[in-house]
Design an enzyme around this catalytic site. Structure first.
Site: not given
Length: 151
Positions: A95, A116-119
């Protein structure tokens, strides 16, 4: 709106209803081979894990034992996409821009891994055996729906 109208002329909405967003991505994009050596090379570790830690050795052994579909599903579970960047894992984005794949030591050994897909981060508990790690990772990936198990 116009895109959807044109798309539904080619693929009727009634046929698409039976698939979730991950299955549609697989249908549209296909599944290429994942270079697990490149994936490993461009992974960072936190929380006490290193590339030589027994849990990480087991993790990569499990990844390499997964079939192509499950490898892509693991990648999607952690990053939000099943696609490898065109120039490999060195160009993985999160992100906030460039963000390497990360495996962090955290969580109870009774819990499933979390993403934690954003990271591009996988929280991987320190399981007691390879078989437990492989099975819990598989369960987390195959049974993840929506944002359950994913932050």
């Amino acid at each position: 709106k116009f895109f959807l109208e044109g798309f539904h002329e080619l693929v009727p909405y009634q046929l698409l209803k039976m698939f979730d967003e991950r299955e549609i991505e697989y249908l549209l994009c296909g599944l290429g081979e994942i270079d697990s050596k490149d994936w490993r090379k461009h992974t960072i570790y936190k929380g006490g894990y290193t590339d030589q830690h027994q849990i990480i050795v087991w993790f990569w052994k499990a990844v390499e034992s997964f079939d192509t579909e499950l490898q892509h599903r693991l990648l999607q579970f952690v990053t939000g996409t099943s696609r490898v960047p065109m120039n490999g894992f060195a160009e993985l984005y999160g992100s906030n821009g460039p963000q390497k794949f990360c495996v962090e030591k955290t969580g109870s050994v009774t819990a499933l891994p979390r993403a934690h897909t954003c990271f591009n981060r996988l929280d991987l508990p320190p399981y007691q055996s390879y078989h437990v790690l492989r099975e819990k990772t598989r369960l987390a990936v195959e049974n993840c729906e929506g944002f359950e198990g994913v932050d």
